[in-house]
Design an enzyme around this catalytic site. Structure first.
Site, PDB file in Angstrom:
ATOM      1  N   ASP A 106      19.161  65.324  54.989  1.00  0.00           N
ATOM      2  CA  ASP A 106      18.185  66.165  55.681  1.00  0.00           C
ATOM      3  C   ASP A 106      18.309  67.624  55.274  1.00  0.00           C
ATOM      4  O   ASP A 106      19.212  68.320  55.740  1.00  0.00           O
ATOM      5  CB  ASP A 106      18.379  66.020  57.190  1.00  0.00           C
ATOM      6  CG  ASP A 106      17.354  66.808  57.993  1.00  0.00           C
ATOM      7  OD1 ASP A 106      16.285  67.138  57.447  1.00  0.00           O
ATOM      8  OD2 ASP A 106      17.618  67.100  59.175  1.00  0.00           O
ATOM      9  N   GLY A 146      16.421  69.779  56.314  1.00  0.00           N
ATOM     10  CA  GLY A 146      15.896  70.525  57.449  1.00  0.00           C
ATOM     11  C   GLY A 146      16.912  70.744  58.556  1.00  0.00           C
ATOM     12  O   GLY A 146      16.544  71.172  59.643  1.00  0.00           O
ATOM     13  N   THR A 189      19.908  68.345  71.084  1.00  0.00           N
ATOM     14  CA  THR A 189      18.664  67.811  71.635  1.00  0.00           C
ATOM     15  C   THR A 189      17.642  67.669  70.514  1.00  0.00           C
ATOM     16  O   THR A 189      17.395  68.611  69.764  1.00  0.00           O
ATOM     17  CB  THR A 189      18.114  68.727  72.733  1.00  0.00           C
ATOM     18  OG1 THR A 189      19.093  68.878  73.760  1.00  0.00           O
ATOM     19  CG2 THR A 189      16.856  68.147  73.336  1.00  0.00           C
ATOM     20  N   GLY A 214      13.782  65.651  69.050  1.00  0.00           N
ATOM     21  CA  GLY A 214      12.419  65.358  69.472  1.00  0.00           C
ATOM     22  C   GLY A 214      12.307  64.120  70.331  1.00  0.00           C
ATOM     23  O   GLY A 214      11.492  64.062  71.244  1.00  0.00           O
ATOM     24  N   SER A 215      13.115  63.124  70.065  1.00  0.00           N
ATOM     25  CA  SER A 215      13.002  61.865  70.793  1.00  0.00           C
ATOM     26  C   SER A 215      14.228  61.561  71.637  1.00  0.00           C
ATOM     27  O   SER A 215      14.357  60.463  72.163  1.00  0.00           O
ATOM     28  CB  SER A 215      12.794  60.715  69.795  1.00  0.00           C
ATOM     29  OG  SER A 215      13.882  60.647  68.914  1.00  0.00           O
ATOM     30  N   ASP A 250      11.405  69.925  53.454  1.00  0.00           N
ATOM     31  CA  ASP A 250      12.263  69.150  54.352  1.00  0.00           C
ATOM     32  C   ASP A 250      12.288  67.673  53.950  1.00  0.00           C
ATOM     33  O   ASP A 250      11.339  66.938  54.204  1.00  0.00           O
ATOM     34  CB  ASP A 250      11.738  69.315  55.778  1.00  0.00           C
ATOM     35  CG  ASP A 250      12.656  68.701  56.830  1.00  0.00           C
ATOM     36  OD1 ASP A 250      13.576  67.964  56.449  1.00  0.00           O
ATOM     37  OD2 ASP A 250      12.438  68.975  58.020  1.00  0.00           O
ATOM     38  N   THR A 300       8.674  63.083  57.112  1.00  0.00           N
ATOM     39  CA  THR A 300       7.784  62.238  56.326  1.00  0.00           C
ATOM     40  C   THR A 300       6.468  62.908  55.997  1.00  0.00           C
ATOM     41  O   THR A 300       6.037  62.916  54.849  1.00  0.00           O
ATOM     42  CB  THR A 300       7.501  60.924  57.081  1.00  0.00           C
ATOM     43  OG1 THR A 300       8.733  60.279  57.351  1.00  0.00           O
ATOM     44  CG2 THR A 300       6.638  59.998  56.249  1.00  0.00           C
TER      45      THR A 300
END
Length: 452
Positions: free
Chosen positions: A98, A100, A139, A141-142, A291, A295
């Site tokens: 990642d 990002g 924390t 997004g999901s 990033d 996707t």
């Protein structure tokens, strides 16, 4: 044996000689079916990752506490993972690659709610592991992960950091990890790290283990392959340089525009659709995060609307949170430039789902901001450029000077087989490596459409 420690020591600096670039074949974990709901969730998860308001808020979804915390929704994301070895003796763990985010974390055998399929780091089996009482909560997004700061030997393709700091995760949100994924390997810069520690890739450079301060990606495409295997070859990740068999011509390097760097940020300077230049906003509204853990491509409301206005028959998908669709039989031609050459996105990558009971397909570019009023110099990129774009180029991330490079994929990269799961068959890009290169299997989780 678990050895407690009261404070985290400075990263041990060794004087190992620089090694040749390491080319790591990627393997995809694929689920071809992508419903509209998963794409809507994908759009919101990337908004949360970069600090934008969600468009499809629900009671179960939580905002990130700070803008620079990495975000992941492994259940619905198309993610590229690599194998790292942690501990003494080494334990193989598959972690998301990642660019990002900047932290390393893995789920451990102390995890109270991980699913049985998740490979876990066995804390008591590493004689070199040290664990702190300091806790970290991330924390996403999901959901969330939480655990203790730890340090241990981390190795990738023979490169080794003996006292790498990471988060030993003990709790995760329900459904947060799936398949062979055990965590994340952040490949952005240290100022972005929640743990404030030096990312693994930067530590390799500082300890002079890489022949060049670079890492490179070739990401294979299976989005248009029917009945693709659950896990299959997904491309090549190269540490310490590039693999010349996977690109042709020169690599166009573009300097990162924020100093000191956090994300890999470039200015988006030009977009064409169906051969015509689209007027896009400049300045802060053009800042783009490159990033690998994302996707889709997200952009400002006005610019995304202009892109789809140039595609015949396109329209916004009602109540979708910024998604657009166009007739599935339309050959969509989009290019993007970040200050130099224009790079084309294939029609296959522009189609990410189909609107149920229609002949319309959902596009790979979505409205990231949803009309949000983001003030100038907020630190938020206005564009997030993920694998919808990156699968179409050979990408290189260089530490000094901080820059991102793009090159045209070679014929070998374009025709790379998608059936090799491990090893280096004679037909795979890894077979082109020279001399002392070490091959390590890398898993890519392409479960659905979502974002880290």
């Amino acid at each position: 044996m678990r050895t407690p420690f009261l404070s985290i020591p400075l990263l041990f600096l060794c004087s190992a000689a620089a090694a040749d670039p390491i080319n790591i074949p990627l393997v995809k974990r694929n689920n071809v079916k992508r419903d509209l709901a998963s794409v809507m969730a994908a759009a919101d998860n990337i908004r949360i990752k970069y600090g934008f308001p969600v468009a499809n808020a629900s009671p179960s979804r939580k905002r990130a506490g700070v803008a620079d915390i990495s975000m992941i929704d492994q259940l619905q994301d198309a993610s590229y993972l690599a194998t790292v070895n942690i501990g003494t003796p080494p334990q193989k763990m598959n972690v998301v690659l990642d660019t990002g985010s900047s932290d390393l974390w893995v789920a451990t055998d102390q995890c109270t709610n991980c699913i049985s399929a998740t490979p876990l780091f066995q804390t008591s089996q590493s004689s070199s592991a040290q664990f702190s009482s300091s806790t970290v909560k991330l924390t996403y997004g999901s959901g969330e992960v939480a655990g203790n700061l730890a340090q241990d030997t981390v190795t990738m393709a023979g490169f080794n950091i003996p006292k790498q700091i990471f988060v030993a995760v003990t709790t995760v949100s329900q459904g947060f990890l799936e398949g062979s994924n055990s965590g994340i390997l952040g490949l952005a810069f240290q100022p972005l790290a929640v743990t404030q520690t030096m990312p693994f890739w930067q530590a390799l450079i500082q300890t002079n283990q890489l022949s060049a301060p670079e890492m490179s990606f070739h990401m294979a495409r299976l989005v248009d392959v029917n009945n693709a295997p659950t896990e299959t070859f997904g491309g090549t990740f190269t540490l310490g340089g590039t693999n010349s068999s996977l690109y042709t011509g020169n690599i166009e390097f573009l300097n990162v525009i924020v100093s000191p760097p956090t994300f890999w940020l470039l200015p988006l300077t030009k977009v064409t659709v169906q051969g015509k230049t689209i007027a896009i906003t400049t300045g802060d509204a053009a800042i783009s995060a490159i990033d690998t853990g994302t996707t889709l491509i997200g952009g400002p409301s006005k610019d995304v609307a202009a892109i789809y206005n140039a595609i015949p028959g396109s329209q916004a998908v009602p109540q979708s949170g910024g998604l657009y669709a166009f007739p599935c039989n339309t050959a969509v031609s989009v290019t993007m430039s970040f200050g130099g050459q224009s790079w084309a996105i294939s029609t296959a990558d522009m189609i990410v789902s189909q609107v149920p009971q229609t002949s319309f397909c959902v596009g790979g570019i979505f409205d990231l901001t949803q009309g949000a009023n983001i003030p100038p110099n907020s630190g938020n990129p206005s564009w997030v450029v993920g694998d919808t774009f990156l699968k179409n180029v050979y990408s290189v991330f260089r530490s000094n000077p901080a820059s991102v490079g793009f090159a045209q994929l070679s014929a070998q990269a374009v025709t790379s087989p998608g059936s090799s799961v491990t090893g280096t068959s004679n037909n795979s890009p890894a077979s082109a490596l020279n001399g002392k290169a070490v091959i390590v299997t890398v898993l890519t989780s392409l479960i659905s459409i979502c974002f880290i």
